[in-house]
Design a protein around this motif. Structure first.
Motif, PDB file in Angstrom:
ATOM      1  N   PHE A   1       1.075  -1.250  -0.013  1.00  0.00           N
ATOM      2  CA  PHE A   1      -0.038   0.028   0.114  1.00  0.00           C
ATOM      3  C   PHE A   1       0.768   1.356   0.032  1.00  0.00           C
ATOM      4  O   PHE A   1       1.906   1.133   0.544  1.00  0.00           O
ATOM      5  CB  PHE A   1      -0.861   0.010   1.297  1.00  0.00           C
ATOM      6  CG  PHE A   1      -1.896  -0.888   1.283  1.00  0.00           C
ATOM      7  CD1 PHE A   1      -3.494  -0.545   0.748  1.00  0.00           C
ATOM      8  CD2 PHE A   1      -1.962  -2.107   1.967  1.00  0.00           C
ATOM      9  CE1 PHE A   1      -4.078  -1.265   0.537  1.00  0.00           C
ATOM     10  CE2 PHE A   1      -2.925  -3.082   1.837  1.00  0.00           C
ATOM     11  CZ  PHE A   1      -4.010  -2.735   1.426  1.00  0.00           C
ATOM     12  N   THR A   2       0.318   2.378  -0.439  1.00  0.00           N
ATOM     13  CA  THR A   2       0.558   3.725  -0.066  1.00  0.00           C
ATOM     14  C   THR A   2      -0.088   4.216   0.966  1.00  0.00           C
ATOM     15  O   THR A   2      -1.397   4.225   0.645  1.00  0.00           O
ATOM     16  CB  THR A   2       0.706   4.687  -1.422  1.00  0.00           C
ATOM     17  OG1 THR A   2       1.749   4.184  -2.320  1.00  0.00           O
ATOM     18  CG2 THR A   2       1.044   6.095  -0.757  1.00  0.00           C
ATOM     19  N   ILE A   3       0.442   4.598   1.988  1.00  0.00           N
ATOM     20  CA  ILE A   3      -0.525   5.122   3.173  1.00  0.00           C
ATOM     21  C   ILE A   3       0.205   6.576   3.207  1.00  0.00           C
ATOM     22  O   ILE A   3       1.261   6.923   3.640  1.00  0.00           O
ATOM     23  CB  ILE A   3      -0.085   4.349   4.211  1.00  0.00           C
ATOM     24  CG1 ILE A   3      -0.681   2.772   3.988  1.00  0.00           C
ATOM     25  CG2 ILE A   3      -1.089   5.052   5.605  1.00  0.00           C
ATOM     26  CD1 ILE A   3      -0.363   2.039   5.229  1.00  0.00           C
ATOM     27  N   GLN A   4      -0.897   7.585   3.147  1.00  0.00           N
ATOM     28  CA  GLN A   4      -0.461   8.895   3.019  1.00  0.00           C
ATOM     29  C   GLN A   4      -1.225   9.786   3.964  1.00  0.00           C
ATOM     30  O   GLN A   4      -2.392   9.476   4.223  1.00  0.00           O
ATOM     31  CB  GLN A   4      -0.445   9.481   1.601  1.00  0.00           C
ATOM     32  CG  GLN A   4      -1.926   9.587   0.976  1.00  0.00           C
ATOM     33  CD  GLN A   4      -1.828   9.876  -0.424  1.00  0.00           C
ATOM     34  OE1 GLN A   4      -0.554   9.733  -1.155  1.00  0.00           O
ATOM     35  NE2 GLN A   4      -3.048  10.449  -1.015  1.00  0.00           N
ATOM     36  N   ASN A   5      -0.937  11.000   4.024  1.00  0.00           N
ATOM     37  CA  ASN A   5      -1.821  12.090   4.738  1.00  0.00           C
ATOM     38  C   ASN A   5      -2.107  11.670   6.153  1.00  0.00           C
ATOM     39  O   ASN A   5      -3.208  12.059   6.452  1.00  0.00           O
ATOM     40  CB  ASN A   5      -2.658  12.681   3.824  1.00  0.00           C
ATOM     41  CG  ASN A   5      -2.272  12.999   2.266  1.00  0.00           C
ATOM     42  OD1 ASN A   5      -1.251  13.866   2.607  1.00  0.00           O
ATOM     43  ND2 ASN A   5      -2.956  13.098   1.581  1.00  0.00           N
ATOM     44  N   GLY A   6      -1.247  11.182   6.641  1.00  0.00           N
ATOM     45  CA  GLY A   6      -1.599  11.239   8.215  1.00  0.00           C
ATOM     46  C   GLY A   6      -1.311  12.166   8.942  1.00  0.00           C
ATOM     47  O   GLY A   6      -1.918  12.626  10.106  1.00  0.00           O
ATOM     48  N   LEU A   7      -0.804  13.244   8.327  1.00  0.00           N
ATOM     49  CA  LEU A   7      -0.491  14.645   8.855  1.00  0.00           C
ATOM     50  C   LEU A   7       0.121  14.883  10.153  1.00  0.00           C
ATOM     51  O   LEU A   7       1.287  14.330  10.389  1.00  0.00           O
ATOM     52  CB  LEU A   7      -1.727  15.701   8.397  1.00  0.00           C
ATOM     53  CG  LEU A   7      -1.958  15.648   6.900  1.00  0.00           C
ATOM     54  CD1 LEU A   7      -3.252  16.282   6.906  1.00  0.00           C
ATOM     55  CD2 LEU A   7      -0.900  15.830   6.055  1.00  0.00           C
TER      56      LEU A   7
END
Length: 183
Positions: free
Chosen positions: A111-117
């Protein structure tokens, strides 16, 4: 003497990685349970990853087709969560934790896991063990991968962690984990 120790260490590492990879492949193929599908065109495919996780039984595999999924996931049972392709199967956390794993024996891969910021890409929560986090891209999060009191045989390998605010991999009160070949 030094050369022999180095060769022994390399061979041992290769054997461990090979064994863990075979276990991951075996689980990803669903030999231990049912395969639930997210996305794609099948009549029984799920629209949301979390709904498929909630419906899965321990030992099942949730296979996610390429696409962007705006979700924050909680994995609280022993399952395999496998993406079709790590560059095209995207979990966008939209400011929340991307994936929190509170169970043992979970595999998370591709997966790409993004924008947990201001949160985390992946969190292995308290006392979670024997999990495999392999071959993911984690980007745009406070911590890429956060192990909090996670002990015993978690494998964190071959993940690319980029554009994070503080730490790529953060360990807090965690021990006896295998962390290797991450960038």
């Amino acid at each position: 003497m030094w050369k022999n120790k180095t060769i022994s260490l390399v061979i041992t590492t290769i054997l461990i990685v090979s064994t863990l990879s075979l276990i991951t492949i075996d689980k990803a193929e669903g030999t231990n349970g049912t395969i639930l599908y997210v996305g794609g065109n099948g009549a029984s495919n799920y629209t949301y990853i979390q709904v498929a996780i909630d419906d899965a039984n321990p030992g099942d595999t949730v296979f996610v087709y390429a696409g962007v999924y705006y979700e924050s996931l909680l994995i609280d049972k022993s399952i395999n969560l496998i993406g079709e392709d790590k560059k095209d199967t995207i979990i966008d956390a939209n400011g929340l934790d991307g994936v929190e794993i509170s169970a043992d024996w979970v595999t998370l891969s591709c997966f790409t896991i993004q924008n947990g910021l201001n949160k985390n890409g992946i969190v292995l929560s308290e006392y979670s063990s024997n999990n495999t986090i392999i071959d993911n891209i984690i980007t745009n999060s406070n911590h890429g991968i956060d192990l909090d009191s996670s002990n015993n045989n978690n494998l964190i390998s071959d993940n690319a962690i980029t554009n994070n605010n503080y730490y790529g991999i953060h360990l807090s009160h965690s021990s006896n984990n295998i962390i290797m070949d991450n960038t």
